[in-house]
Design an enzyme around this catalytic site. Structure first.
Site, PDB file in Angstrom:
ATOM      1  N   CYS A  93       0.807  -1.235  -0.021  1.00  0.00           N
ATOM      2  CA  CYS A  93      -0.025   0.132  -0.183  1.00  0.00           C
ATOM      3  C   CYS A  93       0.884   1.269  -0.009  1.00  0.00           C
ATOM      4  O   CYS A  93       0.359   2.369  -0.288  1.00  0.00           O
ATOM      5  CB  CYS A  93      -0.935  -0.150   1.184  1.00  0.00           C
ATOM      6  SG  CYS A  93      -2.178  -1.392   1.242  1.00  0.00           S
ATOM      7  N   HIS A 384      -9.406   3.021  -1.268  1.00  0.00           N
ATOM      8  CA  HIS A 384      -8.090   2.527  -1.216  1.00  0.00           C
ATOM      9  C   HIS A 384      -7.849   1.534  -2.393  1.00  0.00           C
ATOM     10  O   HIS A 384      -7.553   0.480  -2.062  1.00  0.00           O
ATOM     11  CB  HIS A 384      -7.794   2.162   0.029  1.00  0.00           C
ATOM     12  CG  HIS A 384      -6.451   1.494   0.365  1.00  0.00           C
ATOM     13  ND1 HIS A 384      -5.190   2.257  -0.093  1.00  0.00           N
ATOM     14  CD2 HIS A 384      -5.965   0.362   1.039  1.00  0.00           C
ATOM     15  CE1 HIS A 384      -4.132   1.441   0.158  1.00  0.00           C
ATOM     16  NE2 HIS A 384      -4.548   0.546   0.818  1.00  0.00           N
ATOM     17  N   CYS A 414       0.444   2.773   6.020  1.00  0.00           N
ATOM     18  CA  CYS A 414       0.723   1.518   6.508  1.00  0.00           C
ATOM     19  C   CYS A 414       0.774   0.478   5.383  1.00  0.00           C
ATOM     20  O   CYS A 414      -0.096   0.740   4.458  1.00  0.00           O
ATOM     21  CB  CYS A 414      -0.226   1.025   7.591  1.00  0.00           C
ATOM     22  SG  CYS A 414      -1.867   0.749   7.048  1.00  0.00           S
TER      23      CYS A 414
END
Length: 427
Positions: A93, A384, A414
């Site tokens: 990510c 996301h 994160c």
């Protein structure tokens, strides 16, 4: 770098396509389709047609094997000069924020004058493969030297071999998904569903207002019928959120993470233009802000550390290196993989015990002003697409400081694998 001085890295522009929930507008779009659209939008916005940039770095988490040269192929689909190189990078990510770090280092060192950092990800066009046994049989057939050998391999096939294998984002070393790991973190820090729902609710309200106020108008290019992020719920309410069942801990009935306070599976892409001050000046570009520093961390989640807690560990090192405190920021762009993840990070910094045990600090980093957190909405509301989020928050930070005229933003993302990427943006 004996005779060179490190140059400042200017954030010159950002662009993304709207982030859309899985299976909606981009159901038939590939990572390359989305990356190319985000890049081309940036090219048009920053008047880069025919421009030969020093480098372009982008990546994706969920990708087909055919996308082995994703960055370069995406560049060739735009109006950038075809001599512009590109390379793939992946840090889960944190991919596009890591890409910005790499492009930034090249600019700072004088290797290139300008480049683009980007990320793209689709949960709708994931690679569906054959299972491992079937794959081995197919490889045996491919390399067989005779018809007899091919038939012998073919006869090994059984009905079970035709069950497809779908990709996942679970941790190979624990067998648990991110949600399960984050639920463990929520229990460790004693989080309630209510406080997670409150952060998620605020995320939606802030995102809706940002769109209404036109903040994203010059950061987003429409794509495939999508004009805006389609996960933003301005009509959401805490009462509705409270009725949702646990998403990851249904058996015990004590789970606090729900579909309402977690990010949805999302498709999308985002890109940021970075350059030296000299390059920007020669083209009449005003820097939005500057990428000042980046810090990456990892934690041993197999031995019990929270999977998504690595940014909490990276930030103290980043602050110390820059002689700053946690309160020396005007805005905080903390990626909401889950509302619980963001809250756990904040509580870790507030805890004297955690800061002493984990960081060796004599006092906690302290609290932040929640009114400065994700002021234009966070990932719970906006969505996301794994590799794209870093570029989204970086462009947002740049525009926030351009509008304010000065200040600092702390970025925190994160990632899977127990890692985290954090950065300081300043003007």
């Amino acid at each position: 770098m004996s005779e060179r001085t490190m140059r400042r890295v200017a954030i010159l522009g950002g662009n993304r396509i709207p982030f859309c929930r899985v299976g909606t507008n981009y159901a038939s779009a590939s990572n390359q389709d989305m990356a190319t659209a985000a890049l081309q939008g940036l090219v048009e916005r920053c008047q880069l047609k025919g421009e030969k940039l020093g480098d372009v770095s982008l990546g994706a988490v969920l990708k087909h094997s055919k996308d082995w040269n994703l960055a370069r192929e995406s560049v060739l689909g735009t109006d950038l000069h075809p001599d512009t190189p590109g390379f793939d990078v992946t840090r889960a990510c944190g991919t596009s924020l890591e890409a910005a770090n790499l492009i930034g280092l090249k600019i700072a060192a004088g290797q290139v004058e300008a480049g683009i950092a980007a990320g793209t990800d689709t949960a709708s066009d994931v690679p569906v493969t054959v299972n491992e046994e079937y794959r081995r049989i197919l490889m045996e057939m491919r390399f067989a030297r005779s018809a007899g050998q091919r038939i012998k391999a073919l006869l090994k096939l059984r009905p079970r071999h035709f069950k497809p294998a779908f990709p996942g984002v679970g941790e190979p070393r624990t067998g648990k998904g991110m949600g399960e790991h984050c639920e463990m973190m929520a229990k460790e820090f004693g989080l309630t569903q209510k406080e997670q729902d409150e952060l998620a609710y605020e995320s939606h309200q802030k995102a809706a207002k940002a769109w209404q106020d036109g903040f994203y108008d010059d950061l987003v290019t429409p794509f495939r019928g999508a004009e805006r992020d389609n996960n933003v719920r301005p009509d959401s309410s805490l009462e509705k959120m409270a009725t949702l069942k646990p998403a990851f801990d249904r058996k015990s009935g004590k789970g606090t993470i729900t579909a309402a306070n977690a990010t949805p599976l999302t498709d999308g892409a985002a890109a940021v233009l970075l350059g030296s001050e000299e390059w920007a000046k020669s083209r009449g570009m005003e820097p939005m802000a500057y990428l000042a520093d980046v810090e990456v961390a990892a934690v041993d989640f197999v031995q019990g550390e929270g999977l998504l807690m690595a940014p909490a560990f990276a930030v103290p090192r980043l602050l110390a290196r820059n002689n700053l405190t946690l309160q020396d920021f005007d805005y905080y762009e903390i990626h909401e993989a889950f509302a619980a993840q963001a809250i756990c990070t904040l509580k870790a910094w507030e805890s004297a015990e955690f800061c002493k045990e984990k960081f060796g600090l004599d006092k906690p980093l302290g609290s932040i002003d929640r009114n400065k957190l994700n002021v234009k909405g966070g990932s719970v509301a906006l969505g996301h697409p794994f590799a794209a989020t870093g570029a989204r928050v970086l462009a947002t930070a740049g525009k926030l400081l351009k509008e304010k005229g000065s200040g600092r933003v702390l970025l925190s993302v994160c990632t899977a694998g127990g890692m985290g990427v954090t950065a300081i943006v300043e003007r």
